[in-house]
Design a protein around this motif. Structure first.
Motif, PDB file in Angstrom:
ATOM      1  N   LEU A 105     -94.929 -46.056  41.545  1.00 42.47           N
ATOM      2  CA  LEU A 105     -94.793 -47.338  42.225  1.00 42.47           C
ATOM      3  C   LEU A 105     -93.348 -47.795  42.096  1.00 42.47           C
ATOM      4  O   LEU A 105     -92.857 -48.047  41.003  1.00 42.47           O
ATOM      5  CB  LEU A 105     -95.733 -48.362  41.586  1.00 42.47           C
ATOM      6  N   VAL A 106     -92.640 -47.861  43.227  1.00 41.05           N
ATOM      7  CA  VAL A 106     -91.226 -48.219  43.194  1.00 41.05           C
ATOM      8  C   VAL A 106     -90.959 -49.337  44.197  1.00 41.05           C
ATOM      9  O   VAL A 106     -91.790 -49.641  45.059  1.00 41.05           O
ATOM     10  CB  VAL A 106     -90.311 -47.013  43.505  1.00 41.05           C
ATOM     11  N   SER A 107     -89.783 -49.919  44.080  1.00 41.85           N
ATOM     12  CA  SER A 107     -89.383 -51.023  44.939  1.00 41.85           C
ATOM     13  C   SER A 107     -87.924 -50.862  45.316  1.00 41.85           C
ATOM     14  O   SER A 107     -87.147 -50.203  44.607  1.00 41.85           O
ATOM     15  CB  SER A 107     -89.588 -52.359  44.202  1.00 41.85           C
ATOM     16  N   ALA A 108     -87.530 -51.474  46.427  1.00 41.05           N
ATOM     17  CA  ALA A 108     -86.108 -51.484  46.793  1.00 41.05           C
ATOM     18  C   ALA A 108     -85.272 -52.167  45.715  1.00 41.05           C
ATOM     19  O   ALA A 108     -84.069 -51.907  45.609  1.00 41.05           O
ATOM     20  CB  ALA A 108     -85.916 -52.184  48.136  1.00 41.05           C
ATOM     21  N   TYR A 109     -85.894 -53.023  44.912  1.00 37.81           N
ATOM     22  CA  TYR A 109     -85.184 -53.624  43.778  1.00 37.81           C
ATOM     23  C   TYR A 109     -84.642 -52.567  42.818  1.00 37.81           C
ATOM     24  O   TYR A 109     -83.699 -52.821  42.077  1.00 37.81           O
ATOM     25  CB  TYR A 109     -86.119 -54.549  42.982  1.00 37.81           C
ATOM     26  N   ASP A 110     -85.251 -51.382  42.836  1.00 39.58           N
ATOM     27  CA  ASP A 110     -84.870 -50.340  41.884  1.00 39.58           C
ATOM     28  C   ASP A 110     -83.592 -49.609  42.286  1.00 39.58           C
ATOM     29  O   ASP A 110     -83.008 -48.884  41.469  1.00 39.58           O
ATOM     30  CB  ASP A 110     -86.006 -49.310  41.752  1.00 39.58           C
ATOM     31  N   ILE A 111     -83.147 -49.768  43.525  1.00 37.39           N
ATOM     32  CA  ILE A 111     -81.995 -49.002  43.991  1.00 37.39           C
ATOM     33  C   ILE A 111     -80.738 -49.377  43.218  1.00 37.39           C
ATOM     34  O   ILE A 111     -79.979 -48.503  42.769  1.00 37.39           O
ATOM     35  CB  ILE A 111     -81.797 -49.211  45.506  1.00 37.39           C
ATOM     36  N   LEU A 112     -80.496 -50.673  43.023  1.00 32.07           N
ATOM     37  CA  LEU A 112     -79.284 -51.100  42.316  1.00 32.07           C
ATOM     38  C   LEU A 112     -79.232 -50.568  40.883  1.00 32.07           C
ATOM     39  O   LEU A 112     -78.241 -49.935  40.496  1.00 32.07           O
ATOM     40  CB  LEU A 112     -79.163 -52.624  42.346  1.00 32.07           C
ATOM     41  N   PRO A 113     -80.269 -50.797  40.046  1.00 32.37           N
ATOM     42  CA  PRO A 113     -80.175 -50.256  38.681  1.00 32.37           C
ATOM     43  C   PRO A 113     -80.139 -48.729  38.634  1.00 32.37           C
ATOM     44  O   PRO A 113     -79.557 -48.161  37.707  1.00 32.37           O
ATOM     45  CB  PRO A 113     -81.418 -50.816  37.977  1.00 32.37           C
ATOM     46  N   THR A 114     -80.740 -48.065  39.616  1.00 33.68           N
ATOM     47  CA  THR A 114     -80.691 -46.603  39.657  1.00 33.68           C
ATOM     48  C   THR A 114     -79.267 -46.121  39.882  1.00 33.68           C
ATOM     49  O   THR A 114     -78.769 -45.236  39.174  1.00 33.68           O
ATOM     50  CB  THR A 114     -81.609 -46.073  40.774  1.00 33.68           C
ATOM     51  N   ILE A 115     -78.587 -46.706  40.870  1.00 32.08           N
ATOM     52  CA  ILE A 115     -77.207 -46.319  41.146  1.00 32.08           C
ATOM     53  C   ILE A 115     -76.303 -46.658  39.968  1.00 32.08           C
ATOM     54  O   ILE A 115     -75.431 -45.866  39.589  1.00 32.08           O
ATOM     55  CB  ILE A 115     -76.717 -47.005  42.438  1.00 32.08           C
ATOM     56  N   ALA A 116     -76.521 -47.835  39.373  1.00 29.56           N
ATOM     57  CA  ALA A 116     -75.699 -48.226  38.220  1.00 29.56           C
ATOM     58  C   ALA A 116     -75.835 -47.220  37.087  1.00 29.56           C
ATOM     59  O   ALA A 116     -74.853 -46.862  36.429  1.00 29.56           O
ATOM     60  CB  ALA A 116     -76.103 -49.629  37.748  1.00 29.56           C
ATOM     61  N   GLN A 117     -77.053 -46.738  36.867  1.00 31.82           N
ATOM     62  CA  GLN A 117     -77.272 -45.754  35.798  1.00 31.82           C
ATOM     63  C   GLN A 117     -76.590 -44.427  36.127  1.00 31.82           C
ATOM     64  O   GLN A 117     -75.962 -43.811  35.250  1.00 31.82           O
ATOM     65  CB  GLN A 117     -78.770 -45.546  35.593  1.00 31.82           C
ATOM     66  N   ILE A 118     -76.661 -43.997  37.390  1.00 35.27           N
ATOM     67  CA  ILE A 118     -76.077 -42.716  37.785  1.00 35.27           C
ATOM     68  C   ILE A 118     -74.561 -42.724  37.610  1.00 35.27           C
ATOM     69  O   ILE A 118     -73.962 -41.743  37.147  1.00 35.27           O
ATOM     70  CB  ILE A 118     -76.457 -42.389  39.243  1.00 35.27           C
ATOM     71  N   VAL A 119     -73.908 -43.824  37.994  1.00 39.63           N
ATOM     72  CA  VAL A 119     -72.439 -43.890  37.913  1.00 39.63           C
ATOM     73  C   VAL A 119     -71.973 -44.467  36.579  1.00 39.63           C
ATOM     74  O   VAL A 119     -70.774 -44.680  36.372  1.00 39.63           O
ATOM     75  CB  VAL A 119     -71.849 -44.697  39.090  1.00 39.63           C
ATOM     76  N   ASN A 120     -72.946 -44.740  35.697  1.00 45.85           N
ATOM     77  CA  ASN A 120     -72.635 -45.144  34.315  1.00 45.85           C
ATOM     78  C   ASN A 120     -71.861 -46.462  34.239  1.00 45.85           C
ATOM     79  O   ASN A 120     -70.810 -46.556  33.605  1.00 45.85           O
ATOM     80  CB  ASN A 120     -71.853 -44.039  33.598  1.00 45.85           C
ATOM     81  N   ILE A 121     -72.394 -47.481  34.939  1.00 49.26           N
ATOM     82  CA  ILE A 121     -71.828 -48.826  34.807  1.00 49.26           C
ATOM     83  C   ILE A 121     -72.932 -49.782  34.380  1.00 49.26           C
ATOM     84  O   ILE A 121     -74.119 -49.538  34.633  1.00 49.26           O
ATOM     85  CB  ILE A 121     -71.173 -49.311  36.116  1.00 49.26           C
ATOM     86  N   SER A 122     -72.540 -50.866  33.748  1.00 51.38           N
ATOM     87  CA  SER A 122     -73.492 -51.872  33.278  1.00 51.38           C
ATOM     88  C   SER A 122     -73.676 -52.960  34.330  1.00 51.38           C
ATOM     89  O   SER A 122     -72.728 -53.344  35.019  1.00 51.38           O
ATOM     90  CB  SER A 122     -72.993 -52.510  31.978  1.00 51.38           C
ATOM     91  N   LEU A 123     -74.896 -53.450  34.432  1.00 46.98           N
ATOM     92  CA  LEU A 123     -75.167 -54.550  35.341  1.00 46.98           C
ATOM     93  C   LEU A 123     -74.771 -55.867  34.694  1.00 46.98           C
ATOM     94  O   LEU A 123     -74.731 -55.988  33.462  1.00 46.98           O
ATOM     95  CB  LEU A 123     -76.660 -54.574  35.696  1.00 46.98           C
ATOM     96  N   PRO A 124     -74.467 -56.901  35.489  1.00 42.43           N
ATOM     97  CA  PRO A 124     -74.143 -58.213  34.923  1.00 42.43           C
ATOM     98  C   PRO A 124     -75.267 -58.729  34.037  1.00 42.43           C
ATOM     99  O   PRO A 124     -76.452 -58.442  34.279  1.00 42.43           O
ATOM    100  CB  PRO A 124     -73.970 -59.097  36.165  1.00 42.43           C
ATOM    101  N   THR A 125     -74.919 -59.479  33.023  1.00 43.39           N
ATOM    102  CA  THR A 125     -75.914 -59.979  32.066  1.00 43.39           C
ATOM    103  C   THR A 125     -76.272 -61.441  32.303  1.00 43.39           C
ATOM    104  O   THR A 125     -77.063 -62.012  31.547  1.00 43.39           O
ATOM    105  CB  THR A 125     -75.378 -59.826  30.630  1.00 43.39           C
ATOM    106  N   ASP A 126     -75.695 -62.068  33.352  1.00 44.88           N
ATOM    107  CA  ASP A 126     -75.939 -63.490  33.580  1.00 44.88           C
ATOM    108  C   ASP A 126     -77.085 -63.746  34.543  1.00 44.88           C
ATOM    109  O   ASP A 126     -77.258 -64.844  35.046  1.00 44.88           O
ATOM    110  CB  ASP A 126     -74.669 -64.170  34.114  1.00 44.88           C
ATOM    111  N   ARG A 127     -77.889 -62.720  34.825  1.00 40.20           N
ATOM    112  CA  ARG A 127     -79.018 -62.879  35.732  1.00 40.20           C
ATOM    113  C   ARG A 127     -80.104 -61.878  35.378  1.00 40.20           C
ATOM    114  O   ARG A 127     -79.868 -60.931  34.629  1.00 40.20           O
ATOM    115  CB  ARG A 127     -78.567 -62.683  37.178  1.00 40.20           C
ATOM    116  N   VAL A 128     -81.298 -62.101  35.935  1.00 44.80           N
ATOM    117  CA  VAL A 128     -82.436 -61.213  35.687  1.00 44.80           C
ATOM    118  C   VAL A 128     -82.567 -60.242  36.862  1.00 44.80           C
ATOM    119  O   VAL A 128     -82.561 -60.661  38.023  1.00 44.80           O
ATOM    120  CB  VAL A 128     -83.736 -62.022  35.530  1.00 44.80           C
ATOM    121  N   PHE A 129     -82.667 -58.965  36.561  1.00 41.82           N
ATOM    122  CA  PHE A 129     -82.883 -57.943  37.579  1.00 41.82           C
ATOM    123  C   PHE A 129     -84.334 -57.479  37.528  1.00 41.82           C
ATOM    124  O   PHE A 129     -84.830 -57.092  36.468  1.00 41.82           O
ATOM    125  CB  PHE A 129     -81.936 -56.759  37.369  1.00 41.82           C
ATOM    126  N   ASP A 130     -85.004 -57.526  38.660  1.00 42.80           N
ATOM    127  CA  ASP A 130     -86.416 -57.147  38.702  1.00 42.80           C
ATOM    128  C   ASP A 130     -86.618 -55.641  38.814  1.00 42.80           C
ATOM    129  O   ASP A 130     -87.708 -55.144  38.554  1.00 42.80           O
ATOM    130  CB  ASP A 130     -87.111 -57.833  39.887  1.00 42.80           C
TER     131      ASP A 130
END
Length: 395
Positions: A231-256
């Motif tokens: 079960l996946v969502s388009a919400y998963d695309i951003l954290p997936t890409i961030a993990q692949i290119v080895n960058i951290s997501l901003p910490t001032d918001r909640v990512f679903d």
């Protein structure tokens, strides 16, 4: 992360300065600032829609013709929709060629016009004879568009270094009749049989409204032809890409979203929860947890015959479906048939998500009717058209 970034296609997150794609992390933009039905067209364009007149004139909902941007400049207004797919493909290939010349990796986002109404396609680009109806023809042209872009990757030795994701933002819009496609097998039968009818597709929380294909290609990393039940969502695309290119997501918001398990044979093990708000984003009316889907309320959209059924219905206790064994959502199951802890898990998750929505990074939208903020090539023209256009003959 050092990537060259571009968007070619629909944006729909604002066209004024601070909301423009070039102000939101993209280096190149070519496309429409919103949906292709949110502006009028000149009369000579051969497009297909229903229940709305797409031509500029007194009978059109919008008094601004649809603009086409390149970077911050309007280069065509109204946009020529039948030739847009071919031009999007050309611009995508030009972007990738430039990235190769600059020896840069690239991120290219291509939100296509297909298959949103008004349906448009280039008749000159079709094989002869070609007899499919307009919706199917639009799908054919979209398939050709995707194929031309992926062929470019293969021909230039980029295929194994490029992750391609293909999905849609919603299911078919049944209100548009033969120009909408089909939700089969996600038919929302409870709505049809118990909720008075109406549509159970786009604009609703039934499976047919948001359950869409999600296709991922990454030769050399992902096996071809594998079908997964995650079960996946388009919400998963951003954290997936961030993990692949080895960058951290901003910490001032909640990512679903969560990173997708893309490696060969990888699969998620814990049940996943997805939340479906109503169309006005005021409340979470449906929760999917694993194979179970819980409805606190149900509602239809208008169907092809403009039927709206019984409208909005609250459910207490909430209805629950097993959407693995009953993909058509025809018969609710008893709460005695689900794990005893499910209701508490869903309620706790619902509260957590609701709190995050109302406490972090909530969007504020200005639906101003001030023509001064309209994207306008020529403010002396009643429809902002760059040059005189053919109007609706009933004007």
């Amino acid at each position: 992360a050092g990537y060259k970034t571009g968007i070619i296609g629909k944006w729909h997150l604002g066209h004024t300065e601070k909301y423009h794609p070039l102000s939101r992390g993209f280096e190149y933009y070519y496309g429409l600032p919103y949906s292709n039905d949110m502006g009028c067209l000149d009369a000579h364009q051969d497009v297909y829609n229903t229940k709305v007149n797409p031509v500029c004139g007194k009978n059109h909902l919008w008094n601004v013709s649809i603009p086409l941007y390149e970077d911050r400049d309007i280069i065509e207004q109204p946009a020529n929709l039948p030739t847009l797919a071919e031009r999007y493909t050309d611009k995508a290939q030009q972007f990738m060629k430039l990235a190769m010349k600059e020896k840069k990796p690239f991120f290219l986002y291509i939100p296509m016009t297909h298959v949103h109404v008004p349906l448009a396609f280039n008749k000159n680009g079709l094989p002869k004879p070609f007899t499919l109806p307009p919706f199917e023809t639009t799908v054919y042209e979209m398939d050709q568009q995707v194929g031309n872009i992926t062929s470019f990757l293969r021909q230039n030795g980029l295929e194994e270094d490029t992750l391609v994701m293909f999905t849609s933002d919603n299911g078919p819009w049944e209100y548009k009749c033969e120009y909408a496609g089909s939700t089969h097998p996600y038919l929302g039968k409870w709505q049809k049989e118990q909720g008075g009818g109406g549509s159970s597709s786009k604009m609703t929380t039934w499976e047919g409204g948001h359950r869409v294909p999600f296709i991922v290609s990454w030769p050399g990393t992902l096996p071809a032809g594998e079908v997964r039940g995650d079960l996946v969502s388009a919400y998963d695309i951003l954290p997936t890409i961030a993990q692949i290119v080895n960058i951290s997501l901003p910490t001032d918001r909640v990512f679903d979203g969560v990173p997708l398990p893309l490696k060969a044979q990888a699969t998620s093990t814990a049940p996943r929860a997805l939340f479906h708000p109503d169309v006005d984003l005021q409340e979470l009316w449906s929760v999917r947890y694993g194979k179970f889907k819980v409805y606190y309320a149900t509602y239809p959209d208008h169907d092809c015959e403009n039927n709206f059924g019984k409208g909005f219905l609250y459910h207490n206790p909430a209805m629950v479906f097993n959407v693995e064994s009953d993909v058509a959502e025809q018969t609710p199951i008893s709460w005695d048939e689900v794990p005893k802890h499910l209701y508490k898990i869903v309620e706790d998750l619902k509260k957590e998500v609701r709190d995050s929505i109302y406490s972090t990074m909530r969007s504020t939208v200005d639906y101003s009717t001030d023509k001064a903020v309209a994207p306008c090539c020529n403010k002396d023209n009643d429809y902002c058209a760059c040059k005189p256009i053919d109007l609706d003959s009933s004007f």
